[in-house]
Design an enzyme around this catalytic site. Structure first.
Site, PDB file in Angstrom:
ATOM      1  N   ASP A   1       1.229  10.284 -14.401  1.00 25.77           N
ATOM      2  CA  ASP A   1      -0.135  10.022 -13.936  1.00 25.77           C
ATOM      3  C   ASP A   1      -1.152  10.625 -14.895  1.00 25.77           C
ATOM      4  O   ASP A   1      -1.362  11.831 -14.933  1.00 25.77           O
ATOM      5  CB  ASP A   1      -0.322  10.613 -12.532  1.00 25.77           C
ATOM      6  CG  ASP A   1      -1.644  10.228 -11.901  1.00 25.77           C
ATOM      7  OD1 ASP A   1      -2.478   9.597 -12.586  1.00 25.77           O
ATOM      8  OD2 ASP A   1      -1.852  10.559 -10.725  1.00 25.77           O
TER       9      ASP A   1
ATOM     10  N   ASP B   1      -6.908   5.657 -15.392  1.00 25.05           N
ATOM     11  CA  ASP B   1      -6.028   6.331 -14.443  1.00 25.05           C
ATOM     12  C   ASP B   1      -4.787   5.498 -14.149  1.00 25.05           C
ATOM     13  O   ASP B   1      -4.880   4.435 -13.536  1.00 25.05           O
ATOM     14  CB  ASP B   1      -6.815   6.588 -13.156  1.00 25.05           C
ATOM     15  CG  ASP B   1      -6.000   7.255 -12.073  1.00 25.05           C
ATOM     16  OD1 ASP B   1      -4.987   7.897 -12.407  1.00 25.05           O
ATOM     17  OD2 ASP B   1      -6.383   7.143 -10.888  1.00 25.05           O
TER      18      ASP B   1
END
Length: 514
Positions: free
Chosen positions: A295, A108
């Protein structure tokens, strides 16, 4: 979300994606191959998770990007949004300890800590459905014991820090500080396909000031260059899901040259973005600039409700009717047009008509509750928290139409249609699968280039034939100034554009994916 959307959303997500074994190649790059695992529509537990906890996840996402939190207020606390794996998340296997204990984690770029469930997690049901780290079985374990907590919309994951070796493919990061979680509340972690999260963000947002895995990979000389890159294969029919490359960029993964923009605020991989275009026409919302974040842990593409609503109207997406929005148009629409024609500063209009309080930069809600009469949509005369943002959105929409020299009747009708297209409280909007060919291109200006997304790239299609369901890949997320307006360019965007995270030069690069 509206109740009418539940059935659609339950079967929304096409696949989950798993990392396969990472290898080091002759060119000095470290590669992680991706495999695809199709979503099982019969997983009713996961379906219930989606319908019941989505609002909390949206709230978490808002907190993550600065709506309710200032990072660094507490050494052992940070706010990180957990993403729903059914959105086509990217996660894979790592090892912790010696010999390595296997865990599945999300890679992430929107967070910076590594956490996995602990063998000392006794009272959370979710821990019994996932792998748990056993310190007593590792020869390289070192005690830390400092408490840690990560806040989510449905509660906090809590635990304590420990040190151990972390294996990623053939690489071993020594003495990595990570969180052993002892509390994982709610259905979210119970149904999740991953055990934990491995953050690839900057150390500035690391809980407890723990040094991120990525930093230690560099410090220990495990990779060639301070760069990593994502190639995501969005072709559902192919087994290979893509590749994440540590230490550089694979030229086979992209076409042409990358457009690089500097990181403007370290923490997330944040940069400045220009205007958003719908069918080659500027919306004007980001004409003065917007912030954006690349992201890998966010599946859709999130942005301000104002522009998301305009996009959903253009593509024919159906959301939930906002009574507050229609009330603003009915009672104040003509006044807003008149003030715009009189060249009143747009950011002051809603405060001038009494729906907001001007704070020097933009309108803020007056805090008075709104009463909207059933049936006719008329306000009882008191303004509420929802009326201020509805007014500010109406101003942007009307300003956009005035620039196109539309008549006042057309403008008011257009804004009323946008009220009908506003995303549901959960953010999703459905579209007709047969209408993809008539939908416009949606584009984003980054650096000196315009990056297009076609309907096939921003619509999530589930199923085939008459049973197919289609969902807009755009979801609403409102982050106020000074941190916002903010766009989250997740997998919908990164799947179309190969993304380079250049840590050494503190920049992000995008090029057409090969």
């Amino acid at each position: 979300m509206g109740m009418s959307m539940n059935v659609v959303v339950l079967s929304l997500f096409v696949l989950s994606i798993l990392f396969s074994v990472m290898t080091a190649s002759d060119d000095g790059l470290v590669r992680i191959g991706l495999k695809k695992k199709k979503f099982d529509p019969n997983n009713r537990l996961a379906s219930r998770l989606e319908s019941e906890d989505r609002q909390a996840l949206i709230a978490s996402m808002q907190e993550k990007y600065g709506l309710h939190n200032n990072h660094g207020d507490h050494e052992d606390t940070d706010i990180v949004a957990l993403k729903n794996y059914m959105d086509a998340q990217y996660y894979g296997e790592i090892g912790v300890g010696t010999p390595p204990q296997k865990f599945t984690v999300i890679f992430d770029t929107g967070s910076s800590n590594l956490w996995v469930p602990s063998s000392k997690c006794y009272f959370s049901v979710a821990c019994y459905f996932h792998s748990k780290y056993k310190a007593s079985e590792s020869k390289t374990y070192k005690k830390n014991g400092k408490p840690a907590s990560i806040q989510y919309g449905t509660g906090a994951i809590s635990g304590f820090f420990s040190y151990d070796n972390v294996q990623i493919g053939n690489l071993v990061v020594e003495d990595q500080e990570f969180i052993e979680t002892t509390k994982e509340p709610g259905l979210i972690f119970l149904a999740a396909k991953f055990d934990g999260i491995l953050g690839l963000g900057f150390k500035e947002i690391s809980v407890g000031k723990a040094v991120p895995v990525w930093y230690n990979m560099l410090k220990q000389g495990l990779i060639k260059e301070p760069v990593f890159s994502f190639w995501l294969n969005r072709n559902v029919g192919e087994e290979v899901g893509g590749e994440i490359v540590f230490g550089g960029v694979d030229p086979d993964h992209y076409k042409g040259k990358h457009t690089y923009v500097p990181v403007t605020q370290k923490g997330y991989w944040q940069f400045d973005m220009g205007d958003v275009l719908i069918g080659d026409k500027p919306t004007g919302f980001c004409a003065g600039g917007c912030a954006a974040i690349a992201d890998s842990g966010t599946s859709l593409l999130a942005g301000p409700t104002t522009v998301i609503t305009m996009i959903n109207h253009a593509i024919g997406a159906t959301g939930v009717v906002s009574q507050e929005c229609k009330a603003v148009v009915q009672q104040y629409g003509q006044t807003i047009i008149d003030l715009l024609l009189a060249e009143t500063q747009p950011q002051k209009i809603c405060s001038q008509i009494g729906l907001c309080t001007f704070d020097g930069a933009h309108g803020v809600s007056t805090g008075i509750e709104s009463v909207v009469e059933e049936g006719n949509g008329k306000s009882s005369g008191v303004q509420g928290n929802a009326m201020c943002p509805a007014c500010e959105m109406a101003v942007v929409w009307m300003q956009n139409q005035l620039k196109q020299n539309q008549t006042q009747d057309i403008i008011l009708n257009y804004v009323n249609q946008l009220c009908d297209r506003m995303p549901s409280p959960m953010g999703e909007s459905a579209v007709e699968c047969g209408s993809l060919s008539s939908m416009p291109t949606v584009s984003f200006t980054i650096g000196d280039e315009v990056f297009d997304l076609s309907p096939e790239e921003y619509i999530l299609k589930v199923g085939e034939g008459p049973q197919a369901q289609c969902i807009s890949g755009f979801t609403a997320l409102d982050v106020p100034p000074p941190r916002g307006p903010l766009w989250i360019l997740g997998d919908v965007f990164m799947g179309r554009y190969h993304t380079v995270f250049d840590f050494g030069k503190e920049r992000v690069g995008f090029a057409e994916a090969a």
